[in-house]
Write an enzyme that holds these catalytic residues in place. Structure first.
Site, mmCIF file in Angstrom:
data_model
loop_
_atom_site.group_PDB
_atom_site.id
_atom_site.type_symbol
_atom_site.label_atom_id
_atom_site.label_comp_id
_atom_site.label_asym_id
_atom_site.label_seq_id
_atom_site.Cartn_x
_atom_site.Cartn_y
_atom_site.Cartn_z
ATOM 1 C CG PHE A 130 0.466 4.840 3.572
ATOM 2 C CD1 PHE A 130 -0.648 5.142 4.332
ATOM 3 C CD2 PHE A 130 0.810 3.506 3.404
ATOM 4 C CE1 PHE A 130 -1.414 4.139 4.918
ATOM 5 C CE2 PHE A 130 0.059 2.495 3.974
ATOM 6 C CZ PHE A 130 -1.056 2.811 4.742
ATOM 7 C CB THR A 186 -0.943 0.031 1.210
ATOM 8 O OG1 THR A 186 -1.860 -1.064 1.111
ATOM 9 C CG2 THR A 186 -1.754 1.326 1.241
#
Length: 294
Positions: free
Chosen positions: A173, A171
């Site tokens: 960020f 993921t």
């Protein structure tokens, strides 16, 4: 250095916030909108938000908020390795699980596992929040999809480990600050801001045939690498779209400066969301940094 993130203690966003800003206490907010509002209104110094997952795609709400909050800028990015686990109350068995709660993005990342075992997904606002709900509910047939941090935080048992569909489940960020703050990026560890320059922008093309191609051509001519392009409804009118673009370049330097200048000529508007060092390593949820990305 106070840092806002969406969720509660034990969320993956908390881990990313702690890695990016180790000197500051992460401060939870219920929604992404509240995270952006807290940053814009000066309640916190920085914010950390997820923007896309390598398996499930973009976090659409965050991209919409980036475009709306013009006083907010991206100052860094980080890649977090996400390992999802099936968590149940103490004494629960894997065979007895009938439903699993988690954030929609997390559920998408473990969809194959849930379908294979006949477990019904239930969407909640946060992975760690789902763990807290399962602990409070006390139902041995209901589990959460969340991190080991969440299991430890809320006293749950790990019933199945690493249930994500992709072994390279990452993921991305963004670390955010107010655009008028120049000191925030210096608080990020040097190992997480040592990459080459990268720029994220939002823009709308002119309403003429071939406008999208003309908006991208300057980057091809300049030999600049695009790493992302995505469209989202502008919410200004039906079937009107905003484009989001990532390019490996600094718009203040040639040849990117000339490419951006040419792009602006054929676009209705261009909003640079931030220029920042590209991520070159992967963070684990425990905060350790693994080998550099290729």
């Amino acid at each position: 250095m106070s840092v806002a993130y969406q969720g509660i203690a034990g969320a993956f966003s908390e881990a990313a916030a702690a890695a990016l800003f180790p000197d500051g206490p992460p401060e939870p907010r219920d929604t992404f909108a509240e995270v952006f509002a807290a940053l814009e209104q000066g309640e916190v110094d920085a914010a950390v938000v997820p923007v896309e997952n390598s398996y499930a795609g973009a976090v659409a709400d965050v991209y919409d908020l980036l475009q709306r909050h013009r006083s907010v800028a991206i100052v860094a990015e980080a890649m977090l390795r996400v390992r999802h686990h099936l968590l149940g109350i103490r004494g629960a068995s894997f065979e007895g699980i009938r439903a699993a709660r988690s954030h929609p993005q997390a559920l998408a990342q473990v969809d194959a596992f849930l379908r294979r075992h006949g477990i019904r997904p239930i969407a909640t606002y946060d992975t760690a929040g789902a763990a807290a709900e399962v602990a409070e509910l006390g139902d041995p047939s209901v589990a959460a999809v969340a991190s080991v941090r969440a299991a430890e935080r809320y006293g749950l048992a790990v019933l199945a480990t690493s249930i994500e569909s992709s072994s390279e489940n990452l993921t991305r960020f963004f670390a955010l600050s107010r655009a008028d703050r120049t000191d925030v990026s210096a608080r990020i560890p040097g190992s997480l801001r040592s990459g080459p320059p990268k720029t994220s922008l939002a823009y709308a093309t002119a309403n003429v045939p071939g406008a999208l191609v003309r908006s991208l051509q300057p980057f091809a001519t300049a030999g600049l690498q695009l790493t992302k392009i995505e469209s989202r409804p502008s919410q200004a009118a039906p079937w009107d779209y905003v484009f989001y673009l990532d390019v490996e370049a600094d718009p203040s330097r040639s040849p990117a400066a000339e490419a951006f200048a040419l792009m602006r000529v054929c676009c209705a508007w261009v909003h640079v969301l931030g220029t920042y060092p590209a991520a070159t390593s992967v963070i684990d949820a425990d905060g350790s940094v693994s080998a550099s990305r290729p």
